[in-house]
Design an enzyme around this catalytic site. Structure first.
Site, PDB file in Angstrom:
ATOM      1  N   ASP A  39      31.727 100.146 147.005  1.00 18.15           N
ATOM      2  CA  ASP A  39      30.282  99.903 146.975  1.00 18.15           C
ATOM      3  C   ASP A  39      29.913  98.930 148.101  1.00 18.15           C
ATOM      4  O   ASP A  39      30.774  98.483 148.847  1.00 18.15           O
ATOM      5  CB  ASP A  39      29.856  99.338 145.606  1.00 18.15           C
ATOM      6  CG  ASP A  39      30.474  97.970 145.339  1.00 18.15           C
ATOM      7  OD1 ASP A  39      31.664  97.798 145.649  1.00 18.15           O
ATOM      8  OD2 ASP A  39      29.781  97.067 144.830  1.00 18.15           O
TER       9      ASP A  39
ATOM     10  N   HIS B 173      37.258 106.471 146.242  1.00 16.32           N
ATOM     11  CA  HIS B 173      35.882 106.170 145.820  1.00 16.32           C
ATOM     12  C   HIS B 173      35.381 105.110 146.803  1.00 16.32           C
ATOM     13  O   HIS B 173      35.500 103.913 146.560  1.00 16.32           O
ATOM     14  CB  HIS B 173      35.897 105.645 144.377  1.00 16.32           C
ATOM     15  CG  HIS B 173      34.539 105.364 143.820  1.00 16.32           C
ATOM     16  ND1 HIS B 173      33.790 106.304 143.153  1.00 16.32           N
ATOM     17  CD2 HIS B 173      33.780 104.236 143.823  1.00 16.32           C
ATOM     18  CE1 HIS B 173      32.640 105.769 142.768  1.00 16.32           C
ATOM     19  NE2 HIS B 173      32.599 104.517 143.172  1.00 16.32           N
TER      20      HIS B 173
ATOM     21  N   ASP C  19      43.126 112.097 142.321  1.00 17.95           N
ATOM     22  CA  ASP C  19      42.657 111.787 143.679  1.00 17.95           C
ATOM     23  C   ASP C  19      41.307 112.473 143.896  1.00 17.95           C
ATOM     24  O   ASP C  19      41.226 113.546 144.490  1.00 17.95           O
ATOM     25  CB  ASP C  19      43.693 112.256 144.710  1.00 17.95           C
ATOM     26  CG  ASP C  19      43.266 111.899 146.130  1.00 17.95           C
ATOM     27  OD1 ASP C  19      42.376 111.035 146.278  1.00 17.95           O
ATOM     28  OD2 ASP C  19      43.816 112.492 147.082  1.00 17.95           O
TER      29      ASP C  19
ATOM     30  N   GLU D 100      39.049 103.789 143.342  1.00 16.08           N
ATOM     31  CA  GLU D 100      38.227 102.989 144.244  1.00 16.08           C
ATOM     32  C   GLU D 100      39.163 102.150 145.126  1.00 16.08           C
ATOM     33  O   GLU D 100      40.371 102.054 144.879  1.00 16.08           O
ATOM     34  CB  GLU D 100      37.270 102.087 143.457  1.00 16.08           C
ATOM     35  CG  GLU D 100      36.286 101.371 144.378  1.00 16.08           C
ATOM     36  CD  GLU D 100      35.010 100.861 143.704  1.00 16.08           C
ATOM     37  OE1 GLU D 100      34.861 101.040 142.489  1.00 16.08           O
ATOM     38  OE2 GLU D 100      34.176 100.284 144.425  1.00 16.08           O
TER      39      GLU D 100
HETATM   40  O1  9MR Z   1      38.313  94.875 140.008  1.00 18.40           O
HETATM   41  C1  9MR Z   1      37.373  94.875 138.959  1.00 18.40           C
HETATM   42  C2  9MR Z   1      38.129  95.150 137.677  1.00 18.40           C
HETATM   43  O2  9MR Z   1      39.011  94.087 137.389  1.00 18.40           O
HETATM   44  C3  9MR Z   1      37.139  95.383 136.542  1.00 18.40           C
HETATM   45  O3  9MR Z   1      37.851  95.800 135.389  1.00 18.40           O
HETATM   46  C4  9MR Z   1      36.127  96.447 136.949  1.00 18.40           C
HETATM   47  C5  9MR Z   1      35.103  96.754 135.877  1.00 18.40           C
HETATM   48  O4  9MR Z   1      34.275  95.678 135.669  1.00 18.40           O
HETATM   49  O5  9MR Z   1      35.459  96.040 138.129  1.00 18.40           O
HETATM   50  C6  9MR Z   1      36.307  95.917 139.232  1.00 18.40           C
HETATM   51  O6  9MR Z   1      35.578  95.501 140.321  1.00 18.40           O
HETATM   52  C7  9MR Z   1      34.642  96.391 140.897  1.00 18.40           C
HETATM   53  C8  9MR Z   1      33.365  95.603 141.052  1.00 18.40           C
HETATM   54  O7  9MR Z   1      32.834  95.323 139.781  1.00 18.40           O
HETATM   55  C9  9MR Z   1      32.342  96.297 141.913  1.00 18.40           C
HETATM   56  N1  9MR Z   1      32.895  96.685 143.177  1.00 18.40           N
HETATM   57  C10 9MR Z   1      34.065  97.539 143.025  1.00 18.40           C
HETATM   58  C11 9MR Z   1      35.153  96.814 142.272  1.00 18.40           C
HETATM   59  C12 9MR Z   1      36.430  97.633 142.215  1.00 18.40           C
HETATM   60  O8  9MR Z   1      36.349  98.734 141.387  1.00 18.40           O
END
Ligand code: 9MR
Ligand code: ZN
Length: 544
Positions: A158, A469, A515, A524
């Protein structure tokens, strides 16, 4: 597919392992040169596999192939159970990987154009230059607080920019540089290349300059800057929604104090002025924490959807910050804060939520001569004890992975690489190669020796994953994804709706992966998944 191996390559002088999931009990390894002349092969070609073992995390019955005896550089074919793969044994096998893992941060840059000269087909326009207005916890806006805070790296797939995970990513990168400087060169073809500063530090500076903008005059550091909702799968320059600033939090402020103090130490020989600026910002952040002792956890305001990065405590960030500030200033008040928190700190954690491991590295390697021996030894003993538990975990796993079956959470690559860091540092402390060998299995995991059979770094490996992602990789019209990006990997604990719909529920945790770009929960990318990989690959690149 039954041969799971490190698709990037093996160092001639390090142990070489692969994992076989088929039925046979032996396999054949043939040097490419000897093809067509089997009976005249120069090296031994038959290899016995280990006895079969059940791997709980994947549900696989596996045998280990140890081909460490093969050490001549070259390309080899491994034949086992009807499967055939090509492995490479070569000098400096992780050099290009390590460079690409660092360059990936450049591709995450926000607030500037990525020109064709530096980014090739992954070029893109300037993004997210607008000013950000403060949104309060109740979701209303404080129109008196509007700041310019362009720059920094997009956090992940993102376009949000968050200070909490930024501090952790900087922690990994800065320690990687401090411990293994020989692995990082000044030639990654980024705009600053050739300026006499290693590019890993040039890249860190890009993030630090942004973080400095996120600091308020009283020292507090804003939690994040992001749009109200996650953008669609568009290029960053097309994401023109309003930017919001989210309030100062304890974790962002303490994490900033830690990483900017650490950076002030490391930048000192390169740029004394920048170093001093970082130090004074770090001190101000520390003072804000002292003046605001009541911890207030952060939650997204109602109807705001960007990354939360909420945490329940900032004691671990303060532990880390105290150590770094003590290393730079020698002032006892910082050391007192470290000592006060050491007992409760989880000193083998290096993530966005748990950061005390960075403080432990500071104590064990940077402050070594400055700490009383009792205190130093107690940290060292606990650290090594943790490393021994991780070693035991790798022995329990059929793939040699330092993760329990229930550890396949969102971003499971983080605990795996995190545990590699602990074992690497245990090896640095004791010179005992058993830790290095177990850490190497985690690098092997990243590069394909895992139950999915994918290499989790884009562009690296014959079966590298291809559909992260990651908005730019999806939207740029280029077939190949942006290179050097680390996937979060299998996540059974918290699958998103797409993953849930596509993966059968009985799938074992280590295989809960697909994937496919829409699966945010397993495929992601994130800056703080790349950064521990930079540390691990940097270590293995620097060994010889
Ligand atoms: O890395 C984060 C993980 O530990 C959490 O479980 C998850 C859900 O809240 O969010 C991950 O972080 C994301 C962030 O909230 C937004 N940008 C992408 C991050 C990676 O997926
Ligand atoms: Zn941007």
């Amino acid at each position: 597919m039954s041969i799971h191996f490190n698709q990037v390559g093996y160092d001639p002088e390090l142990p070489k392992k692969a994992v076989i999931t088929g039925k046979g009990s032996n396999c054949v390894i043939l040097n490419e040169r000897d093809m067509g002349a089997w009976n005249q092969a120069e090296e031994k070609i038959d290899f016995a596999l280990s006895a079969p073992a059940y791997d709980e995390a994947s549900g696989d019955t596996v045998r280990t192939l140890d081909f460490s005896a093969v050490s001549k550089p070259g390309r080899y074919f491994i034949f086992a159970d009807g499967d055939q793969v090509t492995v490479e044994i070569k000098e400096k096998p992780y050099r290009d990987l390590c460079n690409a893992l660092v360059k990936a941060f450049f591709y995450q840059r926000c607030g500037c154009e990525l020109s064709e000269k530096h980014a090739g087909v992954y070029r893109h326009g300037t993004c997210h230059l607008g000013k950000a207005v403060l949104v309060k916890d109740d979701g209303t806006v404080d129109s008196n607080t509007v700041i310019e805070c362009s720059g920094g790296w997009h956090d992940a797939g993102d376009y949000g920019r968050y200070t909490v995970p930024a501090a952790a990513a900087l922690g990994h990168l800065l320690y990687a540089y401090e411990f293994f400087p020989q692995a990082y060169k000044d030639a990654l073809n980024i705009p600053e290349s050739g300026n006499g500063v290693p590019d890993i530090l040039n890249e860190c500076r890009y993030e630090l300059e942004w973080m400095l903008k996120m600091q308020r005059a009283d020292g507090g550091v804003y939690h994040k800057v992001a749009t109200k909702y996650f953008a669609g799968f568009i290029m960053p320059e097309e994401d023109n929604d309003d930017l919001f600033l989210f309030r100062v939090t304890h974790c962002s402020t303490a994490g900033f104090a830690a990483s900017s103090a650490q950076a002030s130490r490391i930048f000192k020989p390169f740029d004394a002025v920048f170093s001093a600026k970082l130090l004074s910002a770090a001190k101000k952040a520390w003072d804000w924490i002292e003046a605001n002792p009541v911890f207030e956890p952060f939650n997204n305001p109602p109807d705001f959807r960007s990354g939360g990065y909420g945490d329940q405590s900032c004691e671990d960030e303060i532990f880390w910050a105290g150590a770094e500030l003590y290393s730079v200033t020698g002032e006892e008040r910082y050391l007192d804060a470290v000592k006060k928190r050491a007992g409760n700190a989880d000193i083998s954690k290096f993530g966005w939520r748990d950061t005390a491991g960075f403080g432990a590295l500071c104590c064990l390697f940077v402050l070594k001569e400055k700490l009383e021996s009792n205190f130093f030894n107690s940290i060292k003993e606990r650290f090594l004890h943790n490393a021994d538990s991780l070693l035991a975990l790798t022995q329990k796993s059929g793939y040699g992975t330092a993760l329990d079956a229930d550890g396949y959470i969102w971003g499971s690559i983080l605990p795996i690489l995190n545990n590699a860091i602990t074992m690497i540092c245990a090896c640095l402390l004791t010179k005992d190669g058993k830790y290095r060998d177990a850490a190497q299995n985690q690098l092997n995991y990243l590069l394909g020796m895992n139950a999915t059979g994918y290499s989790f770094v884009t562009g690296f490996g014959c079966r590298a994953y291809r559909f992260p992602h990651h908005r730019p990789s999806f939207a740029d019209g280029v077939d190949d994804p942006v290179p050097g990006l680390v996937s979060g990997g299998p996540n059974k604990q918290f699958p998103d709706m797409v993953t849930k719909a596509l993966i059968p529920p009985e799938t074992p945790p280590a295989k809960f992966y697909i994937d496919y770009a829409p699966t945010a929960s397993a495929n992601e990318i994130a800056i703080y998944w790349n950064s521990p990989a930079v540390f691990v690959a940097g270590y293995f690149s620097s060994l010889r």
